[in-house]
Design a protein around this motif. Structure first.
Motif, PDB file in Angstrom:
ATOM      1  N   ASP A  97       0.090   5.528  -1.309  1.00 24.01           N
ATOM      2  CA  ASP A  97      -0.867   6.399  -1.999  1.00 24.01           C
ATOM      3  C   ASP A  97      -0.269   7.125  -3.200  1.00 24.01           C
ATOM      4  O   ASP A  97      -0.989   7.770  -3.961  1.00 24.01           O
ATOM      5  N   ARG A 125      -5.162   3.208  -1.623  1.00 24.76           N
ATOM      6  CA  ARG A 125      -5.945   3.795  -0.534  1.00 24.76           C
ATOM      7  C   ARG A 125      -6.244   2.737   0.526  1.00 24.76           C
ATOM      8  O   ARG A 125      -6.489   1.566   0.211  1.00 24.76           O
ATOM      9  N   ALA A 126      -6.263   3.182   1.773  1.00 23.31           N
ATOM     10  CA  ALA A 126      -6.568   2.272   2.876  1.00 23.31           C
ATOM     11  C   ALA A 126      -7.984   1.740   2.754  1.00 23.31           C
ATOM     12  O   ALA A 126      -8.266   0.599   3.125  1.00 23.31           O
ATOM     13  N   SER A 127      -8.892   2.553   2.231  1.00 28.40           N
ATOM     14  CA  SER A 127     -10.287   2.128   2.075  1.00 28.40           C
ATOM     15  C   SER A 127     -10.398   0.919   1.154  1.00 28.40           C
ATOM     16  O   SER A 127     -11.273   0.068   1.344  1.00 28.40           O
ATOM     17  N   LEU A 168       3.936  -1.354   3.875  1.00 29.14           N
ATOM     18  CA  LEU A 168       2.975  -0.274   4.040  1.00 29.14           C
ATOM     19  C   LEU A 168       3.654   1.084   4.157  1.00 29.14           C
ATOM     20  O   LEU A 168       4.594   1.248   4.950  1.00 29.14           O
ATOM     21  N   ILE A 172       0.837  -1.197   0.000  1.00 25.23           N
ATOM     22  CA  ILE A 172       0.000   0.000   0.000  1.00 25.23           C
ATOM     23  C   ILE A 172       0.871   1.245   0.000  1.00 25.23           C
ATOM     24  O   ILE A 172       1.757   1.398   0.851  1.00 25.23           O
ATOM     25  N   VAL A 185      -3.676   0.592   9.384  1.00 24.36           N
ATOM     26  CA  VAL A 185      -3.880  -0.537   8.469  1.00 24.36           C
ATOM     27  C   VAL A 185      -3.242  -1.795   9.055  1.00 24.36           C
ATOM     28  O   VAL A 185      -3.828  -2.885   9.017  1.00 24.36           O
ATOM     29  N   GLY A 219      -0.733   4.037   7.823  1.00 26.74           N
ATOM     30  CA  GLY A 219      -0.255   2.682   7.618  1.00 26.74           C
ATOM     31  C   GLY A 219      -0.238   1.887   8.911  1.00 26.74           C
ATOM     32  O   GLY A 219      -0.419   0.660   8.906  1.00 26.74           O
TER      33      GLY A 219
END
Length: 267
Positions: A8, A34-36, A52, A6, A64, A61
């Protein structure tokens, strides 16, 4: 091995995925910006490692990692960031590693060699879809029976996903590389969606419902669900190397200039 990545920043994520792929070509890499997207991802319980970024929007992160640990408690968490001030907070997570950007391939490789938890090796074979890319592109189901595809173009899209080695692609990329369509308009988008839908139905009808991962308008191959000579070659398998005689997916013109073709030539 299943790995979460992950970041962004688009190019940072692409570099991270490419670096991990070089080190672990056999791994299944699930990448998000995106974390979503991660929160919406259904199979959170099977990750062996996660790389992350610390700052990825509204959800950090570290947050997450906390959520990921609920589902994959023995996942090796590696934070990859430009911000040293988050190191103390990250350490409270007892991560496997903390890498500062810019990093080198050797930095990432070192993390794999020093994981907190050692991933269990997967048994080869089993009920996996057999895919052969050297020479013509061929797909075999149970008892080595050639698999039938409802559309020729759906089979080609499957070949394209195999060539991507688990990297997620969009409908726009499929349209450009496989269909050779420059303008990605609504009709083209619908066509690609239908081809992909037919491909998934073909695989599910043959009993292979875990081969394709479709998430957040991206689609990718689950490398762990296929027995593929290309992936064996990249992992250093001698038998796969001996089976390659200079021809790779000769059915498709795009395969001649793909990244996988270049990697094969460099071996």
């Amino acid at each position: 091995m299943k790995i979460l990545a992950i970041d962004d920043e688009r190019f940072a994520l692409q570099m991270l995925v490419e670096t991990i792929s070089k080190i672990k070509p056999e791994a299944e890499i699930v990448a998000f910006r995106r974390a979503s997207q991660f929160l919406e991802y259904e199979d959170k319980s099977s990750f062996d490692a996660a790389f992350l970024d610390i700052r990825i929007g509204k959800m950090s992160g570290i947050q997450v990692a906390i959520e990921l640990k609920k589902h994959s408690p023995q996942c090796n968490i590696v934070f990859v960031t430009s911000y040293s001030e988050y190191a103390f907070a990250a350490i409270q997570m007892r991560p496997s590693g903390y890498i500062m950007k810019p990093y080198t391939e050797e930095d990432i490789r070192n993390e794999f060699e020093n994981f907190r938890y050692v991933p269990q090796p997967e048994k080869k074979g089993g009920n996996k879809l057999k895919v052969r890319t050297f020479g013509n592109f061929r797909v075999f189901g149970s008892e080595d029976i050639p698999m039938k595809f409802s559309r020729t173009i759906s089979k080609e899209i499957f070949a394209y996903l195999i060539d991507q080695c688990g990297y997620p692609v969009t409908s726009r990329e499929i349209a450009a590389d496989v269909l050779e369509v420059e303008e990605f308009d609504r009709p083209t988008s619908k066509k690609v969606s239908q081809y992909v839908s037919d491909l998934i139905k073909d695989l599910e009808s043959a009993g292979y419902n875990n081969v394709i991962i479709k998430q957040n308008r991206q689609i990718q191959i689950n490398k762990e669900a296929v027995d593929c000579d290309l992936y064996d070659l990249f992992s250093g398998d001698t038998a796969a190397l001996n089976s390659y005689h200079g021809e790779y997916m000769i059915d498709y013109s795009w395969a001649e200039i793909s990244d996988s073709a270049d990697r094969i030539k460099s071996l």
